[in-house]
Write an enzyme that holds these catalytic residues in place. Structure first.
Site, PDB file in Angstrom:
ATOM      1  N   ARG A  99       5.811  -0.226 -63.069  1.00 47.47           N
ATOM      2  CA  ARG A  99       6.379   1.101 -62.805  1.00 47.47           C
ATOM      3  C   ARG A  99       7.629   1.041 -61.957  1.00 47.47           C
ATOM      4  O   ARG A  99       8.408   1.977 -61.914  1.00 47.47           O
ATOM      5  CB  ARG A  99       5.350   1.981 -62.087  1.00 47.47           C
ATOM      6  CG  ARG A  99       4.068   2.197 -62.862  1.00 47.47           C
ATOM      7  CD  ARG A  99       3.026   2.853 -61.990  1.00 47.47           C
ATOM      8  NE  ARG A  99       2.648   1.908 -60.929  1.00 47.47           N
ATOM      9  CZ  ARG A  99       1.947   2.237 -59.848  1.00 47.47           C
ATOM     10  NH1 ARG A  99       1.560   3.470 -59.666  1.00 47.47           N
ATOM     11  NH2 ARG A  99       1.641   1.322 -58.960  1.00 47.47           N
TER      12      ARG A  99
ATOM     13  N   GLN B  91      17.451  12.076 -35.875  1.00 45.74           N
ATOM     14  CA  GLN B  91      18.209  12.626 -36.992  1.00 45.74           C
ATOM     15  C   GLN B  91      18.262  11.611 -38.119  1.00 45.74           C
ATOM     16  O   GLN B  91      18.504  10.429 -37.875  1.00 45.74           O
ATOM     17  CB  GLN B  91      19.626  12.953 -36.521  1.00 45.74           C
ATOM     18  CG  GLN B  91      20.530  13.525 -37.583  1.00 45.74           C
ATOM     19  CD  GLN B  91      21.908  13.843 -37.018  1.00 45.74           C
ATOM     20  OE1 GLN B  91      22.030  14.433 -35.968  1.00 45.74           O
ATOM     21  NE2 GLN B  91      22.941  13.429 -37.724  1.00 45.74           N
ATOM     22  N   ASP B  92      18.016  12.070 -39.341  1.00 49.61           N
ATOM     23  CA  ASP B  92      18.186  11.234 -40.533  1.00 49.61           C
ATOM     24  C   ASP B  92      19.377  11.767 -41.319  1.00 49.61           C
ATOM     25  O   ASP B  92      19.539  12.982 -41.457  1.00 49.61           O
ATOM     26  CB  ASP B  92      16.948  11.285 -41.428  1.00 49.61           C
ATOM     27  CG  ASP B  92      15.797  10.443 -40.915  1.00 49.61           C
ATOM     28  OD1 ASP B  92      15.921   9.844 -39.829  1.00 49.61           O
ATOM     29  OD2 ASP B  92      14.768  10.377 -41.589  1.00 49.61           O
TER      30      ASP B  92
ATOM     31  N   ARG C   2      33.555   2.688 -45.454  1.00 51.64           N
ATOM     32  CA  ARG C   2      33.282   3.639 -44.373  1.00 51.64           C
ATOM     33  C   ARG C   2      33.176   2.847 -43.080  1.00 51.64           C
ATOM     34  O   ARG C   2      32.334   1.997 -42.926  1.00 51.64           O
ATOM     35  CB  ARG C   2      31.987   4.396 -44.632  1.00 51.64           C
ATOM     36  CG  ARG C   2      32.027   5.274 -45.880  1.00 51.64           C
ATOM     37  CD  ARG C   2      30.692   5.987 -46.079  1.00 51.64           C
ATOM     38  NE  ARG C   2      30.639   6.711 -47.318  1.00 51.64           N
ATOM     39  CZ  ARG C   2      30.832   8.023 -47.435  1.00 51.64           C
ATOM     40  NH1 ARG C   2      31.118   8.741 -46.379  1.00 51.64           N
ATOM     41  NH2 ARG C   2      30.744   8.609 -48.618  1.00 51.64           N
TER      42      ARG C   2
ATOM     43  N   HIS D  76      32.809   2.561 -37.288  1.00 49.35           N
ATOM     44  CA  HIS D  76      32.509   3.727 -36.470  1.00 49.35           C
ATOM     45  C   HIS D  76      31.587   3.371 -35.307  1.00 49.35           C
ATOM     46  O   HIS D  76      30.733   2.504 -35.443  1.00 49.35           O
ATOM     47  CB  HIS D  76      31.807   4.805 -37.308  1.00 49.35           C
ATOM     48  CG  HIS D  76      32.602   5.247 -38.492  1.00 49.35           C
ATOM     49  ND1 HIS D  76      32.008   5.689 -39.647  1.00 49.35           N
ATOM     50  CD2 HIS D  76      33.936   5.323 -38.710  1.00 49.35           C
ATOM     51  CE1 HIS D  76      32.945   6.021 -40.515  1.00 49.35           C
ATOM     52  NE2 HIS D  76      34.117   5.805 -39.967  1.00 49.35           N
TER      53      HIS D  76
ATOM     54  N   LYS E 155      21.150   3.131 -34.236  1.00 46.13           N
ATOM     55  CA  LYS E 155      20.753   3.635 -35.543  1.00 46.13           C
ATOM     56  C   LYS E 155      20.064   2.565 -36.363  1.00 46.13           C
ATOM     57  O   LYS E 155      20.288   1.371 -36.176  1.00 46.13           O
ATOM     58  CB  LYS E 155      21.939   4.230 -36.291  1.00 46.13           C
ATOM     59  CG  LYS E 155      23.135   3.326 -36.460  1.00 46.13           C
ATOM     60  CD  LYS E 155      24.293   4.113 -37.048  1.00 46.13           C
ATOM     61  CE  LYS E 155      25.608   3.436 -36.808  1.00 46.13           C
ATOM     62  NZ  LYS E 155      26.727   4.227 -37.230  1.00 46.13           N
TER      63      LYS E 155
ATOM     64  N   HIS F  99      30.019   0.008 -36.510  1.00 44.03           N
ATOM     65  CA  HIS F  99      29.332  -0.209 -37.782  1.00 44.03           C
ATOM     66  C   HIS F  99      30.210   0.281 -38.923  1.00 44.03           C
ATOM     67  O   HIS F  99      30.905   1.289 -38.798  1.00 44.03           O
ATOM     68  CB  HIS F  99      28.007   0.569 -37.781  1.00 44.03           C
ATOM     69  CG  HIS F  99      27.311   0.544 -39.095  1.00 44.03           C
ATOM     70  ND1 HIS F  99      27.312   1.626 -39.952  1.00 44.03           N
ATOM     71  CD2 HIS F  99      26.618  -0.436 -39.698  1.00 44.03           C
ATOM     72  CE1 HIS F  99      26.620   1.296 -41.035  1.00 44.03           C
ATOM     73  NE2 HIS F  99      26.195   0.058 -40.905  1.00 44.03           N
TER      74      HIS F  99
ATOM     75  N   TYR G 188      20.560   6.660 -42.770  1.00 42.44           N
ATOM     76  CA  TYR G 188      20.701   6.396 -41.344  1.00 42.44           C
ATOM     77  C   TYR G 188      19.602   7.137 -40.598  1.00 42.44           C
ATOM     78  O   TYR G 188      19.346   8.304 -40.885  1.00 42.44           O
ATOM     79  CB  TYR G 188      22.019   6.948 -40.790  1.00 42.44           C
ATOM     80  CG  TYR G 188      23.257   6.578 -41.556  1.00 42.44           C
ATOM     81  CD1 TYR G 188      24.064   5.550 -41.125  1.00 42.44           C
ATOM     82  CD2 TYR G 188      23.640   7.283 -42.689  1.00 42.44           C
ATOM     83  CE1 TYR G 188      25.222   5.218 -41.804  1.00 42.44           C
ATOM     84  CE2 TYR G 188      24.789   6.962 -43.380  1.00 42.44           C
ATOM     85  CZ  TYR G 188      25.580   5.929 -42.928  1.00 42.44           C
ATOM     86  OH  TYR G 188      26.724   5.616 -43.606  1.00 42.44           O
TER      87      TYR G 188
ATOM     88  N   ASP H 199      39.526   7.079 -41.206  1.00 41.61           N
ATOM     89  CA  ASP H 199      39.373   5.626 -41.281  1.00 41.61           C
ATOM     90  C   ASP H 199      40.701   4.933 -41.627  1.00 41.61           C
ATOM     91  O   ASP H 199      41.007   3.871 -41.094  1.00 41.61           O
ATOM     92  CB  ASP H 199      38.303   5.235 -42.306  1.00 41.61           C
ATOM     93  CG  ASP H 199      36.895   5.565 -41.836  1.00 41.61           C
ATOM     94  OD1 ASP H 199      36.715   5.948 -40.661  1.00 41.61           O
ATOM     95  OD2 ASP H 199      35.964   5.448 -42.653  1.00 41.61           O
TER      96      ASP H 199
END
Length: 183
Positions: free
Chosen positions: A24, A48-49, A60, A63, A72, A119, A132, A168
């Site tokens: 599966r 926080q997610d 990205r 940061h 995190k 990161h 995250y 960025d």
């Protein structure tokens, strides 16, 4: 779930789950409070997610958060990313150390990024979802960005960046960020 220390970054860990696969697909635990507790972290500290979706080549980062920082847990839940952390904690034994990883939805490995570390990641597949779990609410006023292509860091990103945020693209060098943190 096994916790493995990341030698290049003091306090960073990889949490490696045990996926159960059959015809599966697979099932695995992606967060385990006991595993987090086993390395001295409070699993209830994560408040926080968040989730980002990127297409191949999107970059990205790099940061981090000013002030108290932000720890995190980072996991590629779908696809594959090249993930980087840089230790910017002046009192750390691995100060300015760098580590890179390939995180993928196939393995569901989670990276713990300590507060004070920068990161970033680059999507390696047509679609890459990164989850995250963050230890304090996001405050945009504390956002800090470092140039992804800073020569002092010499990060060997696997692909030419196809897209990145304006912030960025215009990020200051590591030297500029460190000078701002001293002031």
């Amino acid at each position: 779930m096994k916790a493995t220390e990341v030698p290049a970054i003091a306090g960073a860990y990889l949490f490696e789950p045990t996926p159960y696969a059959d015809e599966r697909g697979f099932f695995c635990r992606t967060f385990d409070a006991d595993a987090v507790r086993s390395i001295g972290l409070d699993p209830d500290a994560f408040v926080q997610d968040s989730l980002s979706r990127s297409v191949r080549g999107v970059l990205r980062g790099l940061h981090l958060r000013s002030g108290a920082g932000e720890a995190k847990l980072v996991r590629c839940s779908y696809g594959k990313v090249f993930d980087v952390i840089v230790d910017l904690r002046p009192n750390s034994p691995t100060y300015l150390g760098r580590a890179s990883f390939e995180l993928s939805g196939d393995t569901q490995v989670t990276l713990y990024v300590p507060a004070g570390c920068a990161h970033g990641f680059q999507a390696l597949t047509e679609t890459a979802d990164v989850s995250y779990r963050i230890d304090r609410p996001h405050d945009p006023a504390e956002d800090v960005t470092i140039a992804f292509d800073d020569p002092e860091l010499a990060i060997d990103w696997p692909l030419p960046p196809t897209s990145m945020s304006r912030r960025d693209r215009k990020a200051p060098s590591l030297a500029q960020v460190l000078k701002q943190q001293e002031d």
